[in-house]
Design an enzyme around this catalytic site. Structure first.
Site, PDB file in Angstrom:
ATOM      1  N   TYR A 138       0.524  -1.173  -0.133  1.00  0.00           N
ATOM      2  CA  TYR A 138      -0.409   0.070   0.458  1.00  0.00           C
ATOM      3  C   TYR A 138       0.812   1.463  -0.116  1.00  0.00           C
ATOM      4  CZ  TYR A 138      -4.188  -3.578   0.976  1.00  0.00           C
ATOM      5  OH  TYR A 138      -5.143  -3.589   1.040  1.00  0.00           O
TER       6      TYR A 138
ATOM      7  N   LEU B 289     -18.128  -1.564   2.242  1.00  0.00           N
ATOM      8  CA  LEU B 289     -19.327  -0.304   2.091  1.00  0.00           C
ATOM      9  C   LEU B 289     -19.202  -0.183   0.563  1.00  0.00           C
ATOM     10  CD1 LEU B 289     -19.182   1.802   4.567  1.00  0.00           C
ATOM     11  CD2 LEU B 289     -20.589   0.145   4.311  1.00  0.00           C
TER      12      LEU B 289
ATOM     13  N   ARG C  33     -16.465   0.260  -1.209  1.00  0.00           N
ATOM     14  CA  ARG C  33     -15.346   1.278  -1.781  1.00  0.00           C
ATOM     15  C   ARG C  33     -16.244   2.456  -1.915  1.00  0.00           C
ATOM     16  NH1 ARG C  33     -14.841  -3.577  -3.836  1.00  0.00           N
ATOM     17  NH2 ARG C  33     -12.786  -4.351  -3.878  1.00  0.00           N
ATOM     18  N   GLY C  34     -17.254   2.747  -0.154  1.00  0.00           N
ATOM     19  CA  GLY C  34     -18.087   3.790  -0.949  1.00  0.00           C
ATOM     20  C   GLY C  34     -18.932   3.578  -1.889  1.00  0.00           C
TER      21      GLY C  34
ATOM     22  N   SER D 174     -22.201   3.425   0.718  1.00  0.00           N
ATOM     23  CA  SER D 174     -22.566   3.635   1.949  1.00  0.00           C
ATOM     24  C   SER D 174     -23.290   4.776   2.171  1.00  0.00           C
ATOM     25  CB  SER D 174     -20.593   4.887   2.441  1.00  0.00           C
ATOM     26  OG  SER D 174     -21.082   6.145   1.563  1.00  0.00           O
TER      27      SER D 174
END
Length: 338
Positions: free
Chosen positions: A56, A209, A211-212, A215
């Site tokens: 990452y 979620l 990746r939003g 959400s």
């Protein structure tokens, strides 16, 4: 904070884990100070599982977590459990070059992660995607050697199918499978989730979620930054995005009736699948800010009745999502999809 166990051989961890990837990469710019404050707030709230990958932002995320742990109160630092993925190969331009699961590489990756995190052991260590050129038995065997030497506490896997789970478990105890699982990513339900339950392997569910996307905060006209990988994700493109946000609107009606947020409803749904499937499931939330963390933690207070679950199933049925989880080239690396 409620606690549960990552499988029959795994560590005790909080009911939610914190996925730290977005604090360093792939979701646009992040605020380092706010990221560390969010990790501290999570530890203070009783969240113990911190998830990262050595690739990452090419080690940035591990260094960030290391800084957060060093600056946390001793009692909170000692309760933190690190979950690290390894094996993804990067280049200086940020490109991806496959995966390396060779035993020598496993030990090399671990040495660097221990240094960046500033810890004397990694709690759960796993290859991010199975290396197609290296039998999983060899990769798991190398992690088992790290366990024997005290550098790693527990062996995990990521995005592998049921057959690979069985092969790996025949080599050494597997504590946990990290895999995408959400209302709109339910491919693990038919085979992988029952196998994990049968073998006593816990499930760390990432992407709860999406990746939003589910959400409740993603708008139809939102413009993504150039360094936000969601711009290449099929589910965030064109008509797919509009169809997926129609599902979110249907979910919002249920959430509003319960007086909770869309995100809390989606996380609570994943939590509810543990008892229903017989598996131990820990949702990872990718909060990058304290307010989003607070919202996610609120899901622990949401009880979904059978009627609620039926309404959610009708609003967002299995297979309703438009578009694949990843671009086609990345999907080819997922053993779980084969």
């Amino acid at each position: 904070m409620r606690t549960l166990t990552l499988g029959t051989t795994g560590p005790t961890t909080s009911a939610l884990g914190l996925g730290c990837m977005g604090m360093s990469a792939l979701y646009g710019e992040a605020d380092r100070t706010e990221s560390i404050a969010t990790i501290h707030a999570a530890l203070e709230a009783g969240v113990t599982l911190l998830d990262t990958g050595d690739f990452y932002a090419m080690g940035h995320n591990e260094l960030l977590i290391g800084e957060a742990l060093r600056s946390a109160p001793a009692a909170r630092r000692e309760q933190a459990l690190t979950s690290v993925k390894f094996g993804a190969l990067r280049d200086p331009d940020g490109g991806w070059s496959g995966y390396d699961g060779r035993p020598a590489a496993v030990k090399n990756f671990a040495a660097y992660s221990l240094q960046r995190l500033g810890v004397d052991h990694i709690d759960v260590y796993r290859i991010a995607r199975m290396d197609p050129d290296v039998p999983i038995e060899e990769t798991v065997g190398a992690i088992a050697e790290l366990v024997e030497k005290g550098h790693v506490r527990h062996i995990g896997l990521s995005e592998v199918g049921a057959d690979t789970l069985r092969r790996a478990a025949a080599v050494a105890p597997i504590s946990d499978l990290q895999i995408e699982y959400s209302l709109i990513s339910r491919g693990i339900e038919d085979d992988i989730l029952p196998t994990a339950a049968e073998l006593g392997i816990g499930v760390t569910a990432y992407g709860v979620l999406s990746r939003g996307l589910i959400s409740g905060h993603f708008t139809r006209d939102r413009q993504l930054a150039a360094n936000d990988f969601r711009g290449m994700s099929p589910r965030f493109q064109g008509d797919n995005l509009q169809r997926n946000l129609d599902l979110v609107d249907a979910l919002r009606k249920i959430a509003d009736d319960k007086g909770v947020s869309v995100a809390q409803t989606a996380i609570a749904w994943v939590l509810a699948q543990g008892p229903r499937s017989g598996a131990s499931i820990v949702p990872l939330v990718g909060a990058r800010r304290r307010d989003r963390l607070t919202e996610a933690l609120g899901a622990l207070d949401v009880t979904l009745t059978d009627a609620d679950l039926a309404a959610i199933e009708q609003a967002v049925p299995a297979g309703a999502a438009a578009g694949a989880r990843y671009p086609e080239a990345q999907m080819a690396h997922l053993d779980s999809e084969r």
